[in-house]
Design an enzyme around this catalytic site. Structure first.
Site, mmCIF file in Angstrom:
data_model
loop_
_atom_site.group_PDB
_atom_site.id
_atom_site.type_symbol
_atom_site.label_atom_id
_atom_site.label_comp_id
_atom_site.label_asym_id
_atom_site.label_seq_id
_atom_site.Cartn_x
_atom_site.Cartn_y
_atom_site.Cartn_z
ATOM 1 N N ASN A 274 0.820 -1.214 0.000
ATOM 2 C CA ASN A 274 0.000 0.000 0.000
ATOM 3 C C ASN A 274 0.859 1.272 0.000
ATOM 4 O OD1 ASN A 274 0.901 -0.116 2.602
ATOM 5 N ND2 ASN A 274 -1.101 -0.407 3.545
ATOM 6 N N ARG B 65 3.647 7.776 11.282
ATOM 7 C CA ARG B 65 3.111 7.320 12.566
ATOM 8 C C ARG B 65 2.841 8.544 13.423
ATOM 9 N NH1 ARG B 65 1.693 3.548 10.378
ATOM 10 N NH2 ARG B 65 2.233 1.366 10.672
ATOM 11 N N GLN C 73 -4.334 4.312 18.429
ATOM 12 C CA GLN C 73 -5.385 4.073 17.432
ATOM 13 C C GLN C 73 -6.292 2.948 17.903
ATOM 14 O OE1 GLN C 73 -3.162 5.633 13.420
ATOM 15 N NE2 GLN C 73 -3.892 3.571 13.473
ATOM 16 N N HIS D 231 -7.089 6.514 10.047
ATOM 17 C CA HIS D 231 -5.972 5.812 9.376
ATOM 18 C C HIS D 231 -6.484 5.057 8.137
ATOM 19 C CE1 HIS D 231 -2.024 3.372 10.136
ATOM 20 N NE2 HIS D 231 -2.151 3.757 8.885
#
Ligand code: NDP
Length: 396
Positions: free
Chosen positions: A147, A285, A314, A333
């Site tokens: 990705n 991050r 998260q 995210h």
């Protein structure tokens, strides 16, 4: 036969989609640099459908069960009463995605007596305590490159969204207004701006290559310098450190892994050295940025905007200040989990499992740790592994 514990984000609140916006996704046959895309023997899903949520199950459930394995899929991952915590002690394999990470702390690894393999369906294995995994000889793998372009596209989008001030302009249109002056009072062209890229790995380079045609002036820093011909092709200026880089830019994009070196790097001191009115896009991050320093810099005007899709922890709590701070264009995210990206990392996860069950070596580019040490991509990216005390405390 193995027990496989898969932690995925919940299905849409309206239910698992019966139809999709598009019929298909383009077929990608190779990544930049000739790296091959995931190549499992078979897939059990329709590319372009939702795979990263519980009902999508990464397209693995039917195949794994037909092979006689036990599969548990859950989104319930936090706290002692969670399904994840209860199912972990006899799990052989844990799979999760960075978007909804199953935090595998040292304590949890200690409880998971059977655990042999941890797979990140995506990229970024900092939610697993890699030192603890090494001590136990657990293999950790991720689907490198699956990705990276998805994230690079999201980064370019967020740079434009901030600089053009898209969010406010869309709000005015959606609310029935036509207030042109209000809409453009913070809107600039990206053309001619100085863009600095922190860490020119797979994503950082993809961002450089996608931003170059906008007529920006590009600079970067990384632990190692890129080849001269690459620098010349994109007219790139190299800086020895992030401290040098940020002094001379209008936009900073962040693409380093979270390590002890990068944790909290975007702090008050560093932000104060940037030109007033700079923008930051951080899809790497959340913990690379000091949460409250970012808020202060936006409130004072030192930063003109901040965007990204990564938070710490998260999922971020509902009152996380980055949801409401001025001039933010945060997303949850999502950058690496477009439907297109999901098809690739689901296929890559299946490839890892096929190799694992066949006793074949995993692709070196997928390996993070194996046999007690950092291997493959992990040897390069994670040799200086952070401790995870912050996330552990936040997510117990
Ligand atoms: P790569 O490993 O390809 O690139 C990381 C780069 O960071 C490397 O060039 C590395 O340097 C450099 N680097 C590491 N530490 C430092 C440092 N202290 N100072 C300067 N440079 C440093 O990773 P990717 O590009 O694939 O991914 C980058 C990060 O993006 C991941 O670690 C992950 O956290 C995040 N990510 C986020 C996603 C999302 O959905 N938002 C999805 C995928 C990834 P060198 O190699 O030269 O040593």
């Amino acid at each position: 036969m193995a027990k496989i514990l898969i932690v995925l984000y919940p299905d849409p609140v309206t239910g698992y989609p019966p139809v999709y916006a598009r019929e298909t996704i383009p077929e990608i046959t190779e990544y930049p640099g000739g790296v091959t895309v995931p190549s499992p023997k078979a897939i059990d899903f329709v590319p372009g459908q939702l795979l990263g949520s519980v009902s999508g199950g990464l397209g693995l459930k039917n195949w794994l069960e037909s092979e006689g394995h036990t599969v548990v899929i859950t989104s319930d991952k936090e706290g002692a009463d969670s399904v994840f915590e209860k199912e972990l002690p006899d799990a052989d394999i844990v799979i999760s995605q960075p978007f909804w990470p199953a935090y595998l702390t040292a304590e949890r690894i200690e409880k998971a007596k059977n655990l042999q393999l941890v797979v990140t369906a995506g990229i970024g294995s900092d939610h697993t305590d890699l030192n603890a995994a090494n001590e136990r000889g657990i293999t950790v793998a991720e689907v490198t490159y699956s990705n990276s372009i998805s994230v690079a596209e999201h980064t370019v989008m967020q740079v434009l969204v901030l600089v053009r001030d898209f969010v406010k302009q869309h709000q005015i249109a959606a609310e029935g207004g036509w207030n042109i002056a209000d809409a453009v009072e913070r809107s600039y062209d990206l053309e001619g701006m100085r863009v600095g890229v922190f860490a020119a790995g797979r994503i950082g380079r993809a961002v450089i290559e996608r931003l170059a045609p906008f007529g920006v002036r590009l600079s970067y820093t990384d632990r190692f310098r890129l080849p001269q011909e690459y620098e010349e092709k994109y007219n790139l200026t190299f800086h020895e450190s992030i401290e040098d880089l940020v002094k001379e830019i209008d936009v900073l994009t962040v693409h380093a892994p979270l390590t002890e070196e990068t944790r909290g790097l975007l702090n008050d001191e560093l932000l104060a050295t940037m030109p007033r009115g700079a923008y930051i896009v951080n899809p790497a991050r959340g913990a690379i940025a000091d949460r409250d320093a970012i808020v202060r810099a936006l409130e004072s005007g030192q930063l003109a905007g901040y965007a990204g899709d990564v938070w710490d922890p998260q999922p971020a709590p509902a009152d996380h200040p980055w949801r409401t701070m001025p001039h933010n264009a945060m997303t949850t995210h999502t950058s690496g989990t477009s439907l297109s990206g999901q098809a690739r990392y689901a296929a890559g996860t299946r490839e890892v499992l096929e190799d694992w069950f066949a006793g074949s070596p995993l692709r070196p580019e997928y390996l993070i740790v194996e046999g007690g040490s950092y291997r493959g991509t992990g040897a390069h990216s994670y040799a200086q592994q952070p401790t995870h005390s912050d996330e552990q405390q936040n997510n117990q």
